[in-house]
Design a protein around this motif. Structure first.
Motif, PDB file in Angstrom:
ATOM      1  N   UNK A   1       0.818  -1.219   0.000  1.00 25.53           N
ATOM      2  CA  UNK A   1       0.000   0.000   0.000  1.00 25.53           C
ATOM      3  C   UNK A   1       0.850   1.267   0.000  1.00 25.53           C
ATOM      4  N   UNK A   2       1.998   1.231   0.706  1.00 23.56           N
ATOM      5  CA  UNK A   2       2.868   2.406   0.759  1.00 23.56           C
ATOM      6  C   UNK A   2       3.383   2.774  -0.630  1.00 23.56           C
ATOM      7  N   UNK A   3       3.547   1.778  -1.499  1.00 20.63           N
ATOM      8  CA  UNK A   3       4.031   2.047  -2.855  1.00 20.63           C
ATOM      9  C   UNK A   3       2.957   2.759  -3.674  1.00 20.63           C
ATOM     10  N   UNK A   4       1.707   2.296  -3.534  1.00 22.37           N
ATOM     11  CA  UNK A   4       0.613   2.975  -4.240  1.00 22.37           C
ATOM     12  C   UNK A   4       0.470   4.417  -3.760  1.00 22.37           C
ATOM     13  N   UNK A   5       0.604   4.624  -2.456  1.00 17.62           N
ATOM     14  CA  UNK A   5       0.514   5.977  -1.905  1.00 17.62           C
ATOM     15  C   UNK A   5       1.652   6.854  -2.410  1.00 17.62           C
ATOM     16  N   UNK A   6       2.848   6.264  -2.536  1.00 20.13           N
ATOM     17  CA  UNK A   6       4.005   7.017  -2.998  1.00 20.13           C
ATOM     18  C   UNK A   6       3.799   7.536  -4.419  1.00 20.13           C
ATOM     19  N   UNK A   7       3.285   6.675  -5.296  1.00 22.46           N
ATOM     20  CA  UNK A   7       3.125   7.065  -6.696  1.00 22.46           C
ATOM     21  C   UNK A   7       1.785   7.724  -6.997  1.00 22.46           C
ATOM     22  N   UNK A   8       0.795   7.526  -6.130  1.00 22.80           N
ATOM     23  CA  UNK A   8      -0.508   8.143  -6.337  1.00 22.80           C
ATOM     24  C   UNK A   8      -1.418   7.375  -7.276  1.00 22.80           C
TER      25      UNK A   8
ATOM     26  N   UNK B   1      20.973   3.288  -4.122  1.00 24.04           N
ATOM     27  CA  UNK B   1      21.223   4.456  -4.956  1.00 24.04           C
ATOM     28  C   UNK B   1      20.018   5.383  -4.895  1.00 24.04           C
ATOM     29  N   UNK B   2      20.219   6.606  -5.368  1.00 25.57           N
ATOM     30  CA  UNK B   2      19.152   7.596  -5.375  1.00 25.57           C
ATOM     31  C   UNK B   2      18.755   7.943  -6.804  1.00 25.57           C
ATOM     32  N   UNK B   3      17.491   8.237  -6.990  1.00 17.69           N
ATOM     33  CA  UNK B   3      16.980   8.620  -8.306  1.00 17.69           C
ATOM     34  C   UNK B   3      15.675   9.395  -8.091  1.00 17.69           C
ATOM     35  N   UNK B   4      14.881   9.493  -9.147  1.00 13.29           N
ATOM     36  CA  UNK B   4      13.587  10.171  -9.057  1.00 13.29           C
ATOM     37  C   UNK B   4      12.524   9.324  -9.739  1.00 13.29           C
TER      38      UNK B   4
ATOM     39  N   UNK C   1       4.414  15.597 -10.587  1.00  8.75           N
ATOM     40  CA  UNK C   1       5.550  16.031  -9.780  1.00  8.75           C
ATOM     41  C   UNK C   1       6.612  14.946  -9.705  1.00  8.75           C
ATOM     42  N   UNK C   2       7.845  15.380  -9.469  1.00 10.65           N
ATOM     43  CA  UNK C   2       8.958  14.445  -9.372  1.00 10.65           C
ATOM     44  C   UNK C   2       9.216  14.130  -7.904  1.00 10.65           C
ATOM     45  N   UNK C   3       9.396  12.850  -7.600  1.00 11.84           N
ATOM     46  CA  UNK C   3       9.640  12.403  -6.227  1.00 11.84           C
ATOM     47  C   UNK C   3      11.087  11.934  -6.105  1.00 11.84           C
ATOM     48  N   UNK C   4      11.898  12.583  -5.276  1.00 11.99           N
ATOM     49  CA  UNK C   4      13.255  12.078  -5.025  1.00 11.99           C
ATOM     50  C   UNK C   4      13.176  10.864  -4.104  1.00 11.99           C
ATOM     51  N   UNK C   5      13.877   9.786  -4.451  1.00 16.14           N
ATOM     52  CA  UNK C   5      13.803   8.555  -3.655  1.00 16.14           C
ATOM     53  C   UNK C   5      15.190   7.946  -3.473  1.00 16.14           C
TER      54      UNK C   5
ATOM     55  N   UNK D   1      12.478   4.597  -0.413  1.00 15.87           N
ATOM     56  CA  UNK D   1      12.300   5.616   0.622  1.00 15.87           C
ATOM     57  C   UNK D   1      12.076   6.974  -0.030  1.00 15.87           C
ATOM     58  N   UNK D   2      10.976   7.604   0.305  1.00 16.88           N
ATOM     59  CA  UNK D   2      10.666   8.942  -0.207  1.00 16.88           C
ATOM     60  C   UNK D   2      11.574   9.959   0.487  1.00 16.88           C
ATOM     61  N   UNK D   3      12.364  10.686  -0.293  1.00 14.14           N
ATOM     62  CA  UNK D   3      13.308  11.659   0.265  1.00 14.14           C
ATOM     63  C   UNK D   3      12.759  13.089   0.275  1.00 14.14           C
ATOM     64  N   UNK D   4      11.524  13.263  -0.116  1.00 17.46           N
ATOM     65  CA  UNK D   4      10.960  14.618  -0.228  1.00 17.46           C
ATOM     66  C   UNK D   4      11.080  15.390   1.075  1.00 17.46           C
TER      67      UNK D   4
END
Length: 253
Positions: free
Chosen positions: A17-24, A64-67, A74-78, A100-103
């Motif tokens: 569920x957290x993944x669906x919430x992250x991407x909307x 690693x980090x990406x978006x 909107x772009x989400x830094x992760x 992990x959402x870095x916003x």
């Protein structure tokens, strides 16, 4: 935390569920999306491909980090922790990704940087030295301006509260320590004291010190944070004024 399984061709499944919430997106919407081409900005494609190939070839997890793109554009830094998984024959099958959402983290880092800059500029404008004493450990932070007042570089002086006893003029030390103790024991509402501290070259610098105590939940002081102001120029002006007054009195006489 967002967790999902990702395949090399861009398919994704077993999203929590957290993944669906992250991407909307809803579960049905995500099923038709490619995490490489639909959810990842193009500037990351080549770099991420190399990272994942390295993880597979070395059979090790990698961070690693990406978006990613959110549904709203909107772009989400992760930050991703990716585990490559293999079958019994040692053939690569899929990745398990922890996202992990870095916003909020990045927002907090930006605010921290802004606050540090404000503090730095405030110190420059006020020309004050800043110190921060951890009472339990005795560790003492001294700002660059604080050290400059006494003529030292960062690595030339111990970062410990005991250095106060070494640098404060012997005739001022007892008074200053008593004033500190009274403030820590709530016998006085504030700490403010004038004293002399020894400069690296041997002379004494007149200092005005003010401090503020930080309390724990039990009301005990755990830290003292304060400023040191170099009063040298003020003392010079006072001496000049005194000399001028004496000359004026002689002339008057």
């Amino acid at each position: 935390q967002a967790v999902c399984i990702g395949y090399s061709d861009g398919r994704a499944e077993a999203l929590n569920n957290a993944t669906y919430e992250l991407f909307g997106y809803t579960k049905q919407e995500v099923a038709s999306l490619n995490w490489r081409t639909d959810l990842t900005p193009q500037k990351w494609w080549e770099q991420e491909q190399l990272i994942l190939e390295h993880a597979v070839s070395h059979k090790q997890a990698i961070t690693y980090e990406k978006e990613f793109f959110h549904k709203d554009g909107n772009v989400i830094p992760v930050r991703l922790l990716v585990h490559p998984k293999f079958n019994d024959k040692g053939e690569f099958q899929f990745f398990i990704a922890h996202i992990t959402d870095l916003s909020e983290i990045n927002k907090a880092k930006k605010q921290l940087k802004e606050n540090e800059d404000r503090l730095k500029y405030a110190q420059l404008a006020g020309n004050d030295g800043l110190w921060d004493w951890d009472i339990a450990s005795g560790n003492l932070y001294m700002s660059p301006r604080y050290l400059e007042i006494l003529g030292y570089d960062h690595d030339e002086i111990p970062q410990h509260y005991s250095i106060f006893e070494e640098l404060i003029h012997p005739k001022d030390l007892k008074r200053v320590m008593e004033t500190h103790e009274k403030y820590l024991n709530n016998e006085t509402p504030r700490f403010e004291s004038h004293f002399r501290m020894k400069h690296k070259d041997g002379h004494y610098v007149p200092i005005l010190s003010r401090s503020y105590k930080i309390l724990d939940k039990s009301g005990n002081a755990v830290r003292l944070v304060g400023t040191h102001i170099d009063l040298t120029e003020i003392h010079i002006v006072q001496q000049q004024l005194k000399a001028s007054q004496e000359r004026f009195k002689l002339l008057s006489d």
